[in-house]
Design an enzyme around this catalytic site. Structure first.
Site, PDB file in Angstrom:
ATOM      1  N   GLU A 328     -52.051  -3.767 -27.832  1.00  0.00           N
ATOM      2  CA  GLU A 328     -50.993  -2.753 -27.790  1.00  0.00           C
ATOM      3  C   GLU A 328     -51.452  -1.549 -26.970  1.00  0.00           C
ATOM      4  O   GLU A 328     -52.491  -0.950 -27.275  1.00  0.00           O
ATOM      5  CB  GLU A 328     -50.660  -2.256 -29.197  1.00  0.00           C
ATOM      6  CG  GLU A 328     -49.841  -3.197 -30.035  1.00  0.00           C
ATOM      7  CD  GLU A 328     -49.436  -2.585 -31.368  1.00  0.00           C
ATOM      8  OE1 GLU A 328     -48.508  -3.115 -31.983  1.00  0.00           O
ATOM      9  OE2 GLU A 328     -50.053  -1.582 -31.804  1.00  0.00           O
ATOM     10  N   CYS A 329     -50.709  -1.184 -25.948  1.00  0.00           N
ATOM     11  CA  CYS A 329     -50.890   0.045 -25.182  1.00  0.00           C
ATOM     12  C   CYS A 329     -52.320   0.160 -24.642  1.00  0.00           C
ATOM     13  O   CYS A 329     -52.641  -0.449 -23.630  1.00  0.00           O
ATOM     14  CB  CYS A 329     -50.493   1.256 -26.019  1.00  0.00           C
ATOM     15  SG  CYS A 329     -50.147   2.726 -25.015  1.00  0.00           S
ATOM     16  N   GLY A 330     -53.193   0.914 -25.303  1.00  0.00           N
ATOM     17  CA  GLY A 330     -54.585   0.974 -24.862  1.00  0.00           C
ATOM     18  C   GLY A 330     -55.230  -0.396 -24.846  1.00  0.00           C
ATOM     19  O   GLY A 330     -56.070  -0.700 -23.996  1.00  0.00           O
TER      20      GLY A 330
END
Length: 448
Positions: A328-330
């Site tokens: 997720e994201c990072g």
């Protein structure tokens, strides 16, 4: 006993004052902290102050019974009789200029909780009373029962402002924090610096607790909390159905800190054993069946992540062996080929860059267009996104999500599938996507 600490706006000192109150009250009692909204950073301060994991409450992700159930379950788990909820932005700010969805007021209503307004009192005296009166009259259902003033100039300023608010609005002022730039919190592009990342923050929290004890009437605050009614709940937070034990490696260290605690709880409820590891410090991933790499600041620590080649190689080998990976994201950025030309895991075959302005900041609604690790085709997922990075040349990726609210990776699409990996900018919340943990653990079990 419960209370909502709400701001009259952003940047009025909510986190400093809320964390200080939590720290001060934790000296004698177990305090269960909560944070309104899609926030990963403020809860790290709460957790450090109280020793209990702070839980997110959000009316975009959760219905009222989920809010109440999560509140009660968290108090029970930490053996606490005191629940302190830090609000988000201003009391009434949410996703709509009219409704309460996503705002602090909605949480106070769901829990029937008293509200203490936190106000930046610089250059205000009688006008402070006007602000309080406006907040109280806009929604008479809310129980605004006290005010805390921040950044007062001195005793004379405090006493005059206190008199104005108490006589003109019939609202008790519980105290005031003096102006002191040294107690401000450090910020970066996604908000405050996470507490786990800076040892100085622990020292600051101790000081915030002491300042709170010296300047706020905590006994009066306790009286307000004691008068609040008990919260009744009876509902399901998420689907619990997987019976096969699985082991999930969760990337968690100074860099990767952005996880909704409810997501980890939901995985554990579905027979997952969570094994934490550090992409920064460990040489390789642990012996697990799947990986969950959440959000954080890989763009800030890209040099350190690149230098840990053995860890990157072990993740790439795990990927090559068709094992499940969710990012997720990072986590998406760490799984990409590079970030600003520095080598990452090369699991998602695209490069990423840091940009000077925000690329995605929104609550998100996504339609699942392809079966993936965490969702089935046709399901609707709610979550949020907040990132300054972007993926380059990803227009033709194998996407599994259509974004109907939000931005995504490219052209309102998100959720790249690569072999048995799913990676997206979307941060999923287990209460908003009730089958998240069940789908993830079931898919892991079927791989084994």
């Amino acid at each position: 006993m419960k209370v909502v600490l709400a701001g009259t706006g952003s940047a009025v000192g909510k986190t400093t004052i809320s964390t200080g109150i939590m720290k001060a009250l934790s000296k004698k009692d177990s305090v269960q902290p909560f944070k309104v909204g899609p926030d990963y950073i403020d809860p790290t301060y709460h957790t450090m102050a109280t020793g209990n994991t702070s839980i997110n409450l959000d009316s975009f992700f959760m219905n009222e019974d989920q809010i109440r159930t999560s509140f009660n379950n968290s108090l029970k788990k930490s053996n606490s009789k005191i629940g302190i909820i830090e609000g988000v932005r201003g009391l009434y700010e949410g996703i709509s200029p009219i409704s309460d969805v996503g705002n602090t007021a909605s949480i106070a209503k769901a829990l029937d909780a008293p509200i203490i307004l936190i106000m930046d009192a610089r250059s205000l005296v009688k006008s402070a009373a006007a602000i309080v009166l406006g907040f109280k009259t806009l929604d008479p259902e809310l129980k605004i029962q006290g005010v805390i003033l921040n950044k007062v100039k001195g005793k004379k300023h405090y006493l005059k402002t206190k008199e104005s608010i108490e006589k003109l609005t019939d609202t008790k002022v519980l105290g005031a924090i003096p102006r002191d730039d040294e107690i401000a919190t450090k910020e970066r592009h996604l908000g405050l610096v996470p507490a786990l990342e800076n040892e100085q923050i622990a020292i600051n929290i101790e000081r915030w607790g002491q300042i709170t004890e010296e300047n706020i009437d905590l006994d009066a605050l306790k009286v307000i909390m004691k008068e609040s009614p008990k919260v009744k709940s009876s509902g399901e937070l998420w689907k619990i159905a997987n019976k096969t034990p699985v082991k999930i490696g969760v990337a968690k260290d100074e860099i990767f800190t952005f996880y909704y605690h409810q997501n980890l709880q939901a995985l554990e409820d579905n027979n997952a054993k969570i094994i934490q590891f550090s992409p920064y410090k460990d040489e390789k991933i642990p012996d697990v069946d799947a990986l969950y790499i959440g959000g954080g600041y890989p763009e800030v620590f890209k040099k350190e992540l690149e230098q840990n080649q053995s860890m990157r190689n072990s993740i790439k080998q795990f990927y090559n062996n068709d094992n499940p990976i969710y990012g997720e994201c990072g986590g998406l950025i760490y799984l990409s080929k590079t970030i600003d030309h520095m080598k990452m895991c090369d699991v998602i075959n695209y490069d990423a860059i840091m940009t000077p302005k925000v690329q995605g900041l929104s609550y998100v609604i996504a339609e699942v267009t392809k079966d993936n690790l965490i969702a089935n085709k046709g399901e609707i997922i709610k979550g949020h996104e907040f990132h300054y990075t972007k993926l380059l040349n990803g227009e033709n990726a194998n996407f599994s999500l259509n974004i109907t609210r939000g931005t995504g990776i490219s052209n309102f699409k998100d959720g790249i599938i690569s072999k048995n990996t799913l990676a997206n900018y979307l941060h999923v919340h287990a209460c908003a996507h009730k089958t998240f943990a069940y789908n993830f653990t079931r898919n892991i079990a079927e791989e084994n």
